[in-house]
Motif scaffolding. Sequence first.
Motif, PDB file in Angstrom:
ATOM      1  N   LEU A   8     -14.499  53.675 -29.120  1.00 52.71           N
ATOM      2  CA  LEU A   8     -13.593  54.663 -29.300  1.00 52.71           C
ATOM      3  C   LEU A   8     -12.904  55.544 -28.184  1.00 52.71           C
ATOM      4  N   VAL A   9     -11.444  55.462 -28.232  1.00 56.66           N
ATOM      5  CA  VAL A   9     -10.766  55.732 -27.210  1.00 56.66           C
ATOM      6  C   VAL A   9      -9.394  56.372 -27.862  1.00 56.66           C
ATOM      7  N   ALA A  10      -8.992  57.702 -27.177  1.00 52.15           N
ATOM      8  CA  ALA A  10      -7.797  58.082 -27.480  1.00 52.15           C
ATOM      9  C   ALA A  10      -7.275  58.949 -26.189  1.00 52.15           C
ATOM     10  N   HIS A  11      -5.714  58.927 -26.057  1.00 52.03           N
ATOM     11  CA  HIS A  11      -5.090  59.641 -25.291  1.00 52.03           C
ATOM     12  C   HIS A  11      -5.044  61.158 -25.576  1.00 52.03           C
ATOM     13  N   ASP A  12      -4.920  61.967 -24.785  1.00 50.12           N
ATOM     14  CA  ASP A  12      -4.901  63.317 -24.889  1.00 50.12           C
ATOM     15  C   ASP A  12      -4.477  63.964 -26.323  1.00 50.12           C
ATOM     16  N   HIS A  13      -2.948  63.514 -26.353  1.00 48.59           N
ATOM     17  CA  HIS A  13      -2.220  63.892 -27.802  1.00 48.59           C
ATOM     18  C   HIS A  13      -2.989  63.159 -28.915  1.00 48.59           C
ATOM     19  N   LYS A  14      -3.663  62.350 -28.835  1.00 56.82           N
ATOM     20  CA  LYS A  14      -4.318  61.571 -29.973  1.00 56.82           C
ATOM     21  C   LYS A  14      -5.692  61.921 -30.284  1.00 56.82           C
ATOM     22  N   LYS A  15      -6.255  62.746 -29.133  1.00 48.77           N
ATOM     23  CA  LYS A  15      -7.690  62.889 -29.446  1.00 48.77           C
ATOM     24  C   LYS A  15      -7.913  63.694 -30.776  1.00 48.77           C
ATOM     25  N   PRO A  16      -7.165  64.789 -30.991  1.00 50.67           N
ATOM     26  CA  PRO A  16      -7.444  65.355 -32.414  1.00 50.67           C
ATOM     27  C   PRO A  16      -7.425  64.329 -33.461  1.00 50.67           C
ATOM     28  N   GLY A  36     -17.238  54.749 -25.642  1.00 52.37           N
ATOM     29  CA  GLY A  36     -16.127  55.376 -25.487  1.00 52.37           C
ATOM     30  C   GLY A  36     -15.850  55.656 -23.666  1.00 52.37           C
ATOM     31  N   THR A  37     -14.388  55.872 -23.712  1.00 51.41           N
ATOM     32  CA  THR A  37     -13.925  56.367 -22.389  1.00 51.41           C
ATOM     33  C   THR A  37     -14.462  57.750 -22.198  1.00 51.41           C
ATOM     34  N   GLY A  38     -14.658  58.325 -21.071  1.00 51.64           N
ATOM     35  CA  GLY A  38     -15.252  59.486 -20.514  1.00 51.64           C
ATOM     36  C   GLY A  38     -14.948  60.638 -21.511  1.00 51.64           C
ATOM     37  N   THR A  39     -13.650  61.088 -21.275  1.00 52.14           N
ATOM     38  CA  THR A  39     -13.333  62.310 -22.253  1.00 52.14           C
ATOM     39  C   THR A  39     -13.360  62.173 -23.610  1.00 52.14           C
ATOM     40  N   THR A  40     -13.015  61.006 -24.064  1.00 48.24           N
ATOM     41  CA  THR A  40     -12.850  60.891 -25.743  1.00 48.24           C
ATOM     42  C   THR A  40     -14.369  60.718 -26.129  1.00 48.24           C
ATOM     43  N   GLY A  41     -15.346  60.235 -25.436  1.00 45.76           N
ATOM     44  CA  GLY A  41     -16.710  59.984 -25.704  1.00 45.76           C
ATOM     45  C   GLY A  41     -17.447  61.459 -25.588  1.00 45.76           C
ATOM     46  N   LYS A  56     -16.060  55.666 -17.778  1.00 44.02           N
ATOM     47  CA  LYS A  56     -15.449  56.521 -17.015  1.00 44.02           C
ATOM     48  C   LYS A  56     -14.158  56.804 -17.751  1.00 44.02           C
ATOM     49  N   SER A  57     -13.444  58.127 -17.361  1.00 47.18           N
ATOM     50  CA  SER A  57     -12.235  58.423 -17.829  1.00 47.18           C
ATOM     51  C   SER A  57     -11.267  57.252 -17.878  1.00 47.18           C
ATOM     52  N   GLY A  58     -10.259  56.961 -18.933  1.00 46.45           N
ATOM     53  CA  GLY A  58      -9.486  56.109 -18.723  1.00 46.45           C
ATOM     54  C   GLY A  58      -8.599  55.532 -17.639  1.00 46.45           C
ATOM     55  N   PRO A  59      -7.986  56.732 -17.063  1.00 49.33           N
ATOM     56  CA  PRO A  59      -7.036  56.643 -15.678  1.00 49.33           C
ATOM     57  C   PRO A  59      -8.185  56.290 -14.433  1.00 49.33           C
ATOM     58  N   LEU A  60      -9.348  56.312 -14.410  1.00 50.82           N
ATOM     59  CA  LEU A  60     -10.243  56.225 -13.515  1.00 50.82           C
ATOM     60  C   LEU A  60     -10.893  54.832 -13.799  1.00 50.82           C
ATOM     61  N   GLY A  62     -11.853  53.582 -16.865  1.00 48.87           N
ATOM     62  CA  GLY A  62     -12.813  53.394 -18.279  1.00 48.87           C
ATOM     63  C   GLY A  62     -12.047  52.412 -19.146  1.00 48.87           C
ATOM     64  N   ASP A  63     -10.932  52.060 -19.406  1.00 45.46           N
ATOM     65  CA  ASP A  63     -10.468  51.116 -20.128  1.00 45.46           C
ATOM     66  C   ASP A  63     -10.741  49.805 -19.544  1.00 45.46           C
ATOM     67  N   GLN A  64     -10.791  49.643 -18.254  1.00 46.63           N
ATOM     68  CA  GLN A  64     -11.181  48.350 -17.709  1.00 46.63           C
ATOM     69  C   GLN A  64     -12.789  48.138 -18.018  1.00 46.63           C
ATOM     70  N   PRO A  89      -0.397  56.922 -16.693  1.00 50.31           N
ATOM     71  CA  PRO A  89      -0.332  56.486 -15.128  1.00 50.31           C
ATOM     72  C   PRO A  89      -0.973  55.221 -15.097  1.00 50.31           C
ATOM     73  N   HIS A  90      -1.946  54.982 -16.104  1.00 48.65           N
ATOM     74  CA  HIS A  90      -2.644  53.691 -16.020  1.00 48.65           C
ATOM     75  C   HIS A  90      -2.348  52.720 -17.080  1.00 48.65           C
ATOM     76  N   ASP A  91      -1.034  52.871 -17.436  1.00 50.69           N
ATOM     77  CA  ASP A  91      -0.567  51.878 -18.665  1.00 50.69           C
ATOM     78  C   ASP A  91      -0.825  50.631 -18.272  1.00 50.69           C
ATOM     79  N   ASP A  93      -3.684  49.254 -17.309  1.00 53.19           N
ATOM     80  CA  ASP A  93      -4.837  49.220 -18.021  1.00 53.19           C
ATOM     81  C   ASP A  93      -5.152  49.212 -19.504  1.00 53.19           C
ATOM     82  N   VAL A  94      -4.229  50.050 -20.144  1.00 57.47           N
ATOM     83  CA  VAL A  94      -4.038  50.100 -21.481  1.00 57.47           C
ATOM     84  C   VAL A  94      -3.513  48.662 -22.048  1.00 57.47           C
ATOM     85  N   LYS A  95      -2.448  48.275 -21.417  1.00 60.32           N
ATOM     86  CA  LYS A  95      -2.138  47.087 -21.772  1.00 60.32           C
ATOM     87  C   LYS A  95      -2.937  45.995 -21.766  1.00 60.32           C
TER      88      LYS A  95
HETATM   89  O1  LIG Z   1      -7.000  57.239 -20.895  1.00 61.95           O
HETATM   90  C1  LIG Z   1      -7.737  56.928 -21.838  1.00 61.95           C
HETATM   91  C2  LIG Z   1      -7.382  55.615 -22.397  1.00 61.95           C
HETATM   92  O2  LIG Z   1      -6.402  54.865 -21.802  1.00 61.95           O
HETATM   93  C3  LIG Z   1      -8.829  57.828 -22.352  1.00 61.95           C
HETATM   94  O3  LIG Z   1      -9.633  58.189 -21.414  1.00 61.95           O
HETATM   95  P1  LIG Z   1     -10.322  59.604 -21.605  1.00 61.95           P
HETATM   96  O4  LIG Z   1     -11.190  59.367 -22.911  1.00 61.95           O
HETATM   97  O5  LIG Z   1     -11.153  59.815 -20.358  1.00 61.95           O
HETATM   98  O6  LIG Z   1      -9.324  60.783 -21.850  1.00 61.95           O
END
Ligand SMILES: O=C(CO)COP(=O)(O)O
Length: 136
Positions: A8-16, A36-41, A56-60, A62-64, A89-91, A93-95
Amino acid sequence: MSKLTLALVAHDHKKPELLAWVKQHIDVLKQCNLVGTGTTGGLIASETGLEVTRYKSGPLGGDQQIGALIAENKLDALFFFWDPLNPAPHDPDVKALLRLCSVWNVPVACTPATADLVITSPLFLSPDYKPLKPNF
Ligand SMILES: O=C(CO)COP(=O)(O)O
């Protein structure tokens, strides 16, 4: 029957949106191992009481880390509500994470509508259903 492992992973605006979706499908999600990634989890665990293994958080990275699970055939599905309206910033990694889902034929849902269809599929919890894996 072994439990499915879901990410389970979401970018900040999509977390809700992801949190609302998790609450809606909590009865199924309870039956699965969740990562999940850090903040989402952390958010999902604190708001729902579900146990979530946090990377880890995505930018750090977590996606990897979740990508590594896919490459090791340890992930059954990814629910990734990424944000199409804001650059990350970690586009790359997302891709890369989304790419690995295609490489390894891992179901991936990027919107609540797709996620609804995936999780309510009769195949989702069926012990008889195993997606084909490529033969590299
Ligand atoms: O950035 C993310 C996925 O690309 C999500 O990371 P967080 O869950 O730490 O916000």
